[in-house]
Motif scaffolding. Structure first.
Motif, PDB file in Angstrom:
ATOM      1  N   PRO A  55      28.780 -51.191  -9.742  1.00 27.97           N
ATOM      2  CA  PRO A  55      28.278 -49.841  -9.452  1.00 27.97           C
ATOM      3  C   PRO A  55      27.222 -49.358 -10.433  1.00 27.97           C
ATOM      4  O   PRO A  55      26.482 -48.422 -10.136  1.00 27.97           O
ATOM      5  CB  PRO A  55      29.546 -48.974  -9.528  1.00 27.97           C
ATOM      6  CG  PRO A  55      30.518 -49.770 -10.343  1.00 27.97           C
ATOM      7  CD  PRO A  55      30.219 -51.207 -10.038  1.00 27.97           C
ATOM      8  N   ASP A  56      27.163 -49.983 -11.615  1.00 23.25           N
ATOM      9  CA  ASP A  56      26.185 -49.581 -12.623  1.00 23.25           C
ATOM     10  C   ASP A  56      24.965 -50.496 -12.643  1.00 23.25           C
ATOM     11  O   ASP A  56      24.158 -50.435 -13.577  1.00 23.25           O
ATOM     12  CB  ASP A  56      26.827 -49.571 -14.018  1.00 23.25           C
ATOM     13  CG  ASP A  56      27.901 -48.506 -14.141  1.00 23.25           C
ATOM     14  OD1 ASP A  56      27.816 -47.496 -13.423  1.00 23.25           O
ATOM     15  OD2 ASP A  56      28.830 -48.694 -14.939  1.00 23.25           O
ATOM     16  N   ASN A  57      24.825 -51.353 -11.640  1.00 19.78           N
ATOM     17  CA  ASN A  57      23.696 -52.278 -11.611  1.00 19.78           C
ATOM     18  C   ASN A  57      23.313 -52.528 -10.167  1.00 19.78           C
ATOM     19  O   ASN A  57      24.009 -52.112  -9.239  1.00 19.78           O
ATOM     20  CB  ASN A  57      24.061 -53.599 -12.317  1.00 19.78           C
ATOM     21  CG  ASN A  57      22.889 -54.247 -13.010  1.00 19.78           C
ATOM     22  OD1 ASN A  57      21.801 -54.278 -12.467  1.00 19.78           O
ATOM     23  ND2 ASN A  57      23.103 -54.746 -14.213  1.00 19.78           N
ATOM     24  N   ARG A  58      22.211 -53.224  -9.955  1.00 20.55           N
ATOM     25  CA  ARG A  58      21.756 -53.509  -8.599  1.00 20.55           C
ATOM     26  C   ARG A  58      22.524 -54.700  -8.023  1.00 20.55           C
ATOM     27  O   ARG A  58      23.074 -55.518  -8.762  1.00 20.55           O
ATOM     28  CB  ARG A  58      20.261 -53.799  -8.575  1.00 20.55           C
ATOM     29  CG  ARG A  58      19.875 -55.058  -9.319  1.00 20.55           C
ATOM     30  CD  ARG A  58      18.376 -55.278  -9.291  1.00 20.55           C
ATOM     31  NE  ARG A  58      17.659 -54.134  -9.839  1.00 20.55           N
ATOM     32  CZ  ARG A  58      16.444 -54.217 -10.372  1.00 20.55           C
ATOM     33  NH1 ARG A  58      15.836 -55.375 -10.442  1.00 20.55           N
ATOM     34  NH2 ARG A  58      15.845 -53.155 -10.835  1.00 20.55           N
ATOM     35  N   LYS A  59      22.531 -54.800  -6.714  1.00 21.78           N
ATOM     36  CA  LYS A  59      23.189 -55.913  -6.045  1.00 21.78           C
ATOM     37  C   LYS A  59      22.419 -57.195  -6.298  1.00 21.78           C
ATOM     38  O   LYS A  59      21.190 -57.205  -6.296  1.00 21.78           O
ATOM     39  CB  LYS A  59      23.261 -55.650  -4.537  1.00 21.78           C
ATOM     40  CG  LYS A  59      23.985 -56.736  -3.756  1.00 21.78           C
ATOM     41  CD  LYS A  59      24.066 -56.386  -2.281  1.00 21.78           C
ATOM     42  CE  LYS A  59      24.796 -57.477  -1.506  1.00 21.78           C
ATOM     43  NZ  LYS A  59      24.899 -57.151  -0.058  1.00 21.78           N
ATOM     44  N   VAL A  60      23.143 -58.288  -6.533  1.00 21.34           N
ATOM     45  CA  VAL A  60      22.475 -59.559  -6.800  1.00 21.34           C
ATOM     46  C   VAL A  60      22.299 -60.346  -5.507  1.00 21.34           C
ATOM     47  O   VAL A  60      23.091 -60.234  -4.572  1.00 21.34           O
ATOM     48  CB  VAL A  60      23.251 -60.412  -7.831  1.00 21.34           C
ATOM     49  CG1 VAL A  60      23.245 -59.760  -9.189  1.00 21.34           C
ATOM     50  CG2 VAL A  60      24.682 -60.658  -7.377  1.00 21.34           C
ATOM     51  N   ASP A  61      21.262 -61.143  -5.480  1.00 24.82           N
ATOM     52  CA  ASP A  61      20.954 -62.017  -4.356  1.00 24.82           C
ATOM     53  C   ASP A  61      21.355 -63.435  -4.753  1.00 24.82           C
ATOM     54  O   ASP A  61      20.765 -64.018  -5.655  1.00 24.82           O
ATOM     55  CB  ASP A  61      19.455 -61.934  -4.054  1.00 24.82           C
ATOM     56  CG  ASP A  61      19.046 -62.760  -2.849  1.00 24.82           C
ATOM     57  OD1 ASP A  61      19.671 -63.812  -2.605  1.00 24.82           O
ATOM     58  OD2 ASP A  61      18.094 -62.370  -2.156  1.00 24.82           O
ATOM     59  N   ARG A  62      22.357 -63.981  -4.073  1.00 27.27           N
ATOM     60  CA  ARG A  62      22.871 -65.303  -4.456  1.00 27.27           C
ATOM     61  C   ARG A  62      21.784 -66.372  -4.374  1.00 27.27           C
ATOM     62  O   ARG A  62      21.707 -67.257  -5.234  1.00 27.27           O
ATOM     63  CB  ARG A  62      24.054 -65.688  -3.570  1.00 27.27           C
ATOM     64  CG  ARG A  62      24.686 -67.035  -3.952  1.00 27.27           C
ATOM     65  CD  ARG A  62      25.874 -67.384  -3.075  1.00 27.27           C
ATOM     66  NE  ARG A  62      26.406 -68.690  -3.443  1.00 27.27           N
ATOM     67  CZ  ARG A  62      27.274 -68.893  -4.420  1.00 27.27           C
ATOM     68  NH1 ARG A  62      27.696 -67.854  -5.132  1.00 27.27           N
ATOM     69  NH2 ARG A  62      27.695 -70.107  -4.708  1.00 27.27           N
ATOM     70  N   ARG A  63      20.939 -66.284  -3.364  1.00 25.37           N
ATOM     71  CA  ARG A  63      19.888 -67.293  -3.218  1.00 25.37           C
ATOM     72  C   ARG A  63      18.913 -67.237  -4.394  1.00 25.37           C
ATOM     73  O   ARG A  63      18.501 -68.263  -4.928  1.00 25.37           O
ATOM     74  CB  ARG A  63      19.147 -67.069  -1.900  1.00 25.37           C
ATOM     75  CG  ARG A  63      18.035 -68.078  -1.655  1.00 25.37           C
ATOM     76  CD  ARG A  63      17.405 -67.857  -0.301  1.00 25.37           C
ATOM     77  NE  ARG A  63      16.320 -68.802  -0.071  1.00 25.37           N
ATOM     78  CZ  ARG A  63      15.580 -68.832   1.037  1.00 25.37           C
ATOM     79  NH1 ARG A  63      15.825 -67.992   2.016  1.00 25.37           N
ATOM     80  NH2 ARG A  63      14.611 -69.709   1.162  1.00 25.37           N
TER      81      ARG A  63
END
Length: 412
Positions: A55-63
């Motif tokens: 919630p304190d950071n951006r969503k990561v992209d696994r690729r």
């Protein structure tokens, strides 16, 4: 018989790691700067979950994360900036006696185990996940090969499997022997720690496509950039910093656009140069092909000849001609690719055809223009000074223009 037990020898499980660190101050906060083995990142820092964003950071992209792991494998001379993390107060710094102002010492960091982790990531989530994916993938592959070795019967097969395992073990060992920087900011306050992430994101200046085109030597379109720009049409007229050609930009195009033209000449306006294709293309041959294309359009179009001769400024070109549009030039480059690679035309024939287009390059486009009275109308709007820039429109326009060589519309 008396048994003497030394309790100092009994450590049990110690859920922390200790590193040599520099202590400094930034923005009123204490900052610990250290170097950490790649393999330690997932031990002391929380590994981001693409399915459950922090919630304190951006969503990561696994690729994207996996791409970083692949980059580590491909590039022995890899480079990456320091990761940024926040310490909520759980790390312990023990200064080394004699170090100036207590700046050098031992930093003990508890492992990232559930809620026990004192560290949270400010910048570097994709690198952390990418390293974790790489380590787990290598471990799984090594375990599979070990099982295959147990089942193997022939010496040739055993030799092959052992070589594969040695290669994988060497890659895994690099995760232990190669390091990355880590800056840890001491910030117990949760609200202020969230602001740290926002501040980092707001102040980060992303690399423009123009700069990437200049410095990313892994792509042939970028490696050949300097030599391509040496052509008279481009010399001194390429913006090396900006991606967009605004109405006030005095340049003909940006470095990114030069790379786009190079790709269009080499593989077509919608073509991509994959890893295998990169190895097949020759830098000198690609540069020569782009220069031949530039010669064709400079000879064929009077406005471009005037730009090359210094008699017409790119700003004025954009006001009066479709040739001032990067999209139009990409279409011509894609058409040149079709003519040379699919229709086997020589440069003289191509130049002569382009010369027939010269009277039709006035901008903006009118309702009577061939760009509106033919199939090209799907790619040009009335009063436009450039084609629609979607890749599918540029490709369609290439197909239309290339088709005019054998079946020209009325007036061409």
């Amino acid at each position: 018989m008396t048994i003497s037990i030394d309790p100092t020898r009994l450590s049990g499980v110690k859920r922390s790691s200790t590193y040599l660190a520099m202590r400094s101050t930034q923005g009123g906060r204490t900052v610990y700067s250290l170097r950490v083995p790649l393999a330690d990142l997932s031990v002391i820092l929380p590994v981001p979950n693409p399915e459950e964003p922090d919630p304190d950071n951006r969503k990561v992209d696994r690729r994207h994360a996996k791409d970083f792991g692949d980059y580590l494998h491909r590039k022995i001379d890899w480079v990456a900036p320091a990761l940024l993390a926040r310490d909520n107060g759980g790390c312990k710094f023990d200064g080394i006696e004699g170090a100036p102002e207590g700046r050098l010492g031992y930093l003990e960091i508890p492992w990232s185990v559930g809620a026990l982790s004192p560290l949270s990531t400010i910048d570097g989530q994709h690198r952390i996940l990418g390293v974790d994916i790489e380590i787990k993938t290598l471990t799984e592959q090594i375990n599979k090969i070990n099982k295959d070795i147990e089942r193997a019967r022939s010496e040739d097969r055993l030799s092959q499997l052992r070589q594969q395992r040695d290669d994988l073990l060497q890659r895994l060992q690099r995760m232990d022997s190669e390091y990355v920087g880590l800056d840890i900011y001491l910030e117990p306050d949760n609200i202020r720690s969230r602001q740290m992430f926002v501040d980092v994101a707001d102040n980060a200046k992303g690399i423009s496509s123009a700069l990437r085109s200049r410095f990313d030597g892994s792509k042939i379109a970028n490696r050949t950039l300097d030599r391509v720009m040496d052509h008279a049409l481009m010399k001194g007229r390429v913006d090396l910093e900006q991606d967009r050609m605004t109405t006030k930009n005095p340049n003909l195009m940006g470095a990114k656009h030069v790379a786009d033209l190079t790709r269009a000449v080499a593989v077509g306006v919608a073509g991509r140069i994959g890893k295998k294709r990169e190895t097949e293309l020759d830098d000198a041959a690609v540069t020569e092909a782009v220069h031949k294309f530039l010669e064709c359009i400079t000879e064929a179009f009077t406005d471009l000849a005037a730009v090359a001769d210094g008699k017409l400024a790119p700003l004025q070109l954009r006001q009066q001609s479709l040739l001032g549009s990067v999209g139009t030039l990409r279409v011509l480059a894609g058409t040149y690719h079709v003519f040379t690679q699919e229709m086997d035309l020589d440069d003289e024939e191509i130049t002569e055809f382009f010369r027939r287009l010269n009277p039709h390059m006035n901008a903006p486009v009118t309702s009577a223009s061939i760009w509106r009275t033919t199939q090209a109308s799907a790619d040009f709007e009335i009063n436009a000074s450039a084609p629609v820039m979607r890749t599918q429109n540029l490709q369609h326009l290439v197909d239309v223009v290339a088709g005019w060589y054998k079946n020209p519309p009325t007036g061409l």
